[in-house]
Structures are given as structure tokens and as C-alpha cells.
Design an enzyme around this catalytic site. Structure first.
Site, PDB file in Angstrom:
ATOM      1  CG  ASP A   1       0.139  -8.418  -1.153  1.00 40.74           C
ATOM      2  OD1 ASP A   1       0.891  -7.576  -0.608  1.00 40.74           O
ATOM      3  OD2 ASP A   1      -0.717  -9.076  -0.527  1.00 40.74           O
ATOM      4  CB  ILE A   2       4.941  -4.997  -1.699  1.00 40.66           C
ATOM      5  CG1 ILE A   2       6.468  -4.873  -1.695  1.00 40.66           C
ATOM      6  CG2 ILE A   2       4.331  -4.424  -0.427  1.00 40.66           C
ATOM      7  CD1 ILE A   2       6.998  -3.467  -1.806  1.00 40.66           C
TER       8      ILE A   2
ATOM      9  CB  ALA B   1       4.238   2.478   2.086  1.00 41.70           C
TER      10      ALA B   1
ATOM     11  CE1 TYR C   1       3.912   4.875   7.387  1.00 42.84           C
ATOM     12  CE2 TYR C   1       4.807   6.694   8.676  1.00 42.84           C
ATOM     13  CZ  TYR C   1       4.569   6.088   7.452  1.00 42.84           C
ATOM     14  OH  TYR C   1       4.996   6.701   6.294  1.00 42.84           O
TER      15      TYR C   1
ATOM     16  CE  LYS D   1       8.036   3.957   5.148  1.00 45.72           C
ATOM     17  NZ  LYS D   1       7.687   3.510   3.779  1.00 45.72           N
TER      18      LYS D   1
HETATM   19  N1  NAP Z   1       2.238  10.728   3.057  1.00 46.00           N
HETATM   20  C1  NAP Z   1       3.197  11.258   3.788  1.00 46.00           C
HETATM   21  O1  NAP Z   1       3.034  12.335   4.398  1.00 46.00           O
HETATM   22  C2  NAP Z   1       4.539  10.568   3.886  1.00 46.00           C
HETATM   23  C3  NAP Z   1       5.533  11.167   4.672  1.00 46.00           C
HETATM   24  C4  NAP Z   1       6.790  10.553   4.729  1.00 46.00           C
HETATM   25  C5  NAP Z   1       7.029   9.382   4.041  1.00 46.00           C
HETATM   26  N2  NAP Z   1       6.037   8.810   3.312  1.00 46.00           N
HETATM   27  C6  NAP Z   1       6.331   7.572   2.577  1.00 46.00           C
HETATM   28  O2  NAP Z   1       6.263   7.866   1.188  1.00 46.00           O
HETATM   29  C7  NAP Z   1       5.848   6.700   0.467  1.00 46.00           C
HETATM   30  C8  NAP Z   1       4.678   7.047  -0.439  1.00 46.00           C
HETATM   31  O3  NAP Z   1       3.633   7.553   0.381  1.00 46.00           O
HETATM   32  P1  NAP Z   1       2.227   8.033  -0.228  1.00 46.00           P
HETATM   33  O4  NAP Z   1       1.633   8.967   0.768  1.00 46.00           O
HETATM   34  O5  NAP Z   1       2.415   8.424  -1.649  1.00 46.00           O
HETATM   35  O6  NAP Z   1       1.438   6.669  -0.122  1.00 46.00           O
HETATM   36  P2  NAP Z   1      -0.015   6.280  -0.704  1.00 46.00           P
HETATM   37  O7  NAP Z   1      -0.635   7.436  -1.412  1.00 46.00           O
HETATM   38  O8  NAP Z   1      -0.743   5.640   0.435  1.00 46.00           O
HETATM   39  O9  NAP Z   1       0.361   5.192  -1.808  1.00 46.00           O
HETATM   40  C9  NAP Z   1       0.819   3.922  -1.444  1.00 46.00           C
HETATM   41  C10 NAP Z   1       0.474   2.981  -2.575  1.00 46.00           C
HETATM   42  O10 NAP Z   1       0.909   1.667  -2.202  1.00 46.00           O
HETATM   43  C11 NAP Z   1      -0.157   0.761  -2.501  1.00 46.00           C
HETATM   44  N3  NAP Z   1      -0.071  -0.410  -1.626  1.00 46.00           N
HETATM   45  C12 NAP Z   1      -0.467  -0.531  -0.335  1.00 46.00           C
HETATM   46  N4  NAP Z   1      -0.276  -1.778   0.096  1.00 46.00           N
HETATM   47  C13 NAP Z   1       0.239  -2.485  -0.935  1.00 46.00           C
HETATM   48  C14 NAP Z   1       0.623  -3.837  -1.123  1.00 46.00           C
HETATM   49  N5  NAP Z   1       0.514  -4.728  -0.134  1.00 46.00           N
HETATM   50  N6  NAP Z   1       1.136  -4.222  -2.321  1.00 46.00           N
HETATM   51  C15 NAP Z   1       1.229  -3.326  -3.328  1.00 46.00           C
HETATM   52  N7  NAP Z   1       0.873  -2.032  -3.221  1.00 46.00           N
HETATM   53  C16 NAP Z   1       0.376  -1.610  -2.052  1.00 46.00           C
HETATM   54  C17 NAP Z   1      -1.405   1.569  -2.215  1.00 46.00           C
HETATM   55  O11 NAP Z   1      -2.533   0.974  -2.785  1.00 46.00           O
HETATM   56  P3  NAP Z   1      -3.977   1.220  -2.076  1.00 46.00           P
HETATM   57  O12 NAP Z   1      -4.265   2.685  -2.267  1.00 46.00           O
HETATM   58  O13 NAP Z   1      -4.885   0.319  -2.824  1.00 46.00           O
HETATM   59  O14 NAP Z   1      -3.813   0.875  -0.641  1.00 46.00           O
HETATM   60  C18 NAP Z   1      -1.041   2.909  -2.835  1.00 46.00           C
HETATM   61  O15 NAP Z   1      -1.297   2.954  -4.220  1.00 46.00           O
HETATM   62  C19 NAP Z   1       5.542   5.642   1.529  1.00 46.00           C
HETATM   63  O16 NAP Z   1       6.656   4.810   1.672  1.00 46.00           O
HETATM   64  C20 NAP Z   1       5.354   6.452   2.808  1.00 46.00           C
HETATM   65  O17 NAP Z   1       5.682   5.698   3.942  1.00 46.00           O
HETATM   66  C21 NAP Z   1       4.790   9.377   3.212  1.00 46.00           C
END
Ligand code: NAP
Length: 284
Positions: free
Chosen positions: A35-36, A59, A124, A128
């Protein structure tokens, strides 16, 4: 390089695992492993894996949910980064951290560069930005990558939502007053790989090329997927009952990335076509 990917089962994390696997030693950890938001949990993962690079894709990413779950969102996106930095202290490790276009307020009216001053509009984005501030104060090597409007094979995203709604409901209402750059996680993973292999540090904006509205994006998805007979209506953000305010224009300039690497990411339409016909296996 021996690379630890945090959040390796998420949308970006899984494509980073797939794209870097041939050339690097990858170890993935996700929520079931640690857990981060817990300092001790972070420290023990770092001690166990002892990586040269850690890529943080873990995240809290529910933009509207964050308005109601502020503490959890900050615990993961801000304190999580602090825990990560602390756990890397005294180790020869580079941190690669992913941030977002939502750190900006959208009022610039032109592509945001790495020198523009962030001013988030929602919880959010604020969480960030807090994570970014912690990372940039850290004394070790880091890459801070801001990206936007991501879609990829392993995650809930706009492209799959539009396809499902179009096929099941034949009617879409999509906002046309928010502009940004759709980004394919496979392309972003390739760009991160390149920066890592070049040994670059600092802040970088990386998205696919071009800017569009969510409405343009949805129309392109339907056009490329050749889904006919769907009514698609442009609406204003104010007509959607969403908890979080979003920036009206959050296009990011990837010019610094191009200067440093000599590469440019594909136009968003080309990347989208690839996603639909390769990752989603649609037939032409
Ligand atoms: N999606 C977008 O459009 C977007 C746009 C700009 C930037 N970003 C950034 O890009 C990055 C990746 O995004 P993504 O869309 O790939 O995210 P995602 O699919 O939601 O993946 C995030 C991962 O982090 C895990 N996680 C959540 N809380 C945690 C905790 N407390 N300890 C350990 N692991 C944890 C999640 O597990 P669970 O699934 O079990 O929760 C999931 O596997 C993030 O930093 C996000 O802010 C995303």
C-alpha cells in the site's frame, strides 16, 4: 535495468510491463502486494526488490470520486509519493512518476509547457500537484511525466465506454467544451522507455499529437470502428452532473520530449486506429 513498476496491473502500468519486458528486468507490485499510502509497506517493497529504477503508476485515479474521498486521494497521490521518496533515500534509484494535465486550470488557451505554473481545479488535480511538489523537492534522480486522457487495453477508459454505449444504447451525449490530447498507453510506455534509456531527468509532458474535444474524440471512435446509426449529441460540461470541475483546455506541449529524444509521438487519430484494430481486435 532492474525496474520496479508500482501499479503494474493498472492501465498504464500493464503496458509499461509489456513494452519494457524485452530489454529490462521488470518486477511488478500492485495493491495486493503493498500500500503506497503506508510508509512501512513502501519501504519493505523497496528493500525486497532493490531496483535501479522505480516507475510509479500506482494512484487514486477516480477524478469525481476524489471530490468525496479527499483524504484517501491525498493519502495515495501525495503521501504515497512522499513514502516512495523516503523509501528511496540512500539508494541509487531513479524515480519515474506519472502526473496529469489536470494540474492545470485550462485558462492558458494554448498548449501547456513544463514551465507553466500549475493551478488545479479539482481535488484529484490538487493531490497530483502535491505529489509533484514532493517529488521535485526530493534530492535524488527523477523523471516527472505529465500525460492526459489515457486509454489502453487494461482499464476502464473513454474509448471502451463509447464503444459499449454506442453498441448498447445507440445514443451518446458528449461534452464539446473540454479540449485535450487523447493518449494511448502503449505509445506513452514507449516514450518513457526512451527517456529512461537516454538517462534523462526532469519534467516532461508526453501525449499523442493533436488536440480535440471529447465530442471529436467520440465521433472519431465511431467513425474508425464503423459503427453507424448512433445518435451523438454535443453538450456542455454544465449539462453533465459531474462532481469535479475539469479544465476547458488542457493540451500539453511535448516539444521538450521531441528536443531531447528527436522523436515525436503519433497523431492521436493514428494511435486510436492502432488501439481499435490491434488491442481491441476490431475487424476492418
Ligand atoms: N487515466 C488517465 O486518463 C490519466 C491521465 C493522466 C495521468 N494519469 C496518471 O497516470 C497514472 C496511471 O494511471 P492509470 O489510469 O493507469 O491508473 P489505474 O489503471 O487506475 O491504475 C492504478 C493502479 O494503482 C493501484 N493502486 C491504487 N491505490 C493503491 C495503493 N494505495 N497502493 C498500491 N497500489 C494502488 C490500483 O489498484 P486497484 O485497481 O486495486 O485500485 C491500480 O492497479 C496515474 O498516476 C494517473 O494519475 C492518468
Amino acid at each position: 535495468m532492474r525496474i520496479l513498476v508500482l501499479g503494474h496491473k493498472g492501465m498504464l502500468g500493464s503496458d509499461i510491463m509489456a513494452r519494457l519486458a524485452d530489454d529490462h528486468e521488470l518486477i511488478g507490485k500492485d495493491r495486493e502486494d503493498f500500500d503506497i499510502s503506508q510508509a512501512e509497506s513502501c519501504r519493505s517493497v523497496m528493500e525486497e526488490v532493490d531496483p535501479e529504477v522505480v516507475i510509479n503508476c500506482a494512484a487514486y485515479t477516480d477524478v469525481d470520486g476524489a471530490e468525496e474521498h479527499r483524504d484517501l486521494c491525498f493519502a495515495v497521490n501525495a503521501r504515497g509519493v512522499e513514502n516512495l521518496c523516503r523509501s528511496c533515500e540512500g539508494r541509487n534509484v531513479k524515480i519515474v512518476h506519472i502526473s496529469t494535465d489536470y494540474v492545470f486550470d485550462g485558462k492558458k488557451g494554448a498548449l501547456y509547457t513544463e514551465d507553466d505554473v500549475p493551478h488545479p481545479l479539482n481535488i484529484y488535480g490538487a493531490s497530483k500537484r502535491a505529489g509533484e511538489e514532493i517529488l521535485t523537492r526530493w534530492s535524488g534522480a527523477f523523471l516527472l511525466i505529465r500525460t492526459a486522457w489515457m486509454y489502453g487495453k487494461n482499464g476502464k477508459n473513454f474509448v471502451t465506454t463509447v464503444l459499449n454505449k454506442a453498441l448498447n444504447e445507440r445514443y451518446l451525449r458528449v461534452v464539446d467544451d473540454q479540449l485535450g490530447s487523447p493518449t494511448y498507453t502503449w505509445d506513452l510506455a514507449g516514450a518513457i522507455k526512451l527517456l529512461l534509456e537516454k538517462g534523462v531527468e526532469g519534467v516532461f509532458h508526453i501525449t499523442n499529437r493533436g488536440v480535440c474535444s471529447w465530442f471529436d474524440f467520440a465521433r472519431k471512435i465511431l467513425e474508425l470502428a464503423r459503427i453507424d446509426g448512433v445518435k451523438i449529441e454535443p453538450i456542455k460540461s454544465s449539462e453533465l452532473d459531474r462532481k469535479a470541475i475539469r479544465p476547458s483546455f488542457s493540451g500539453l506541449s511535448s516539444q521538450k520530449f521531441t528536443q531531447v529524444t528527436g522523436k515525436t509521438l503519433r497523431f492521436w487519430q493514428t494511435a486510436l486506429d492502432d488501439f481499435l484494430f490491434h488491442d481491441l481486435n476490431l475487424s476492418r
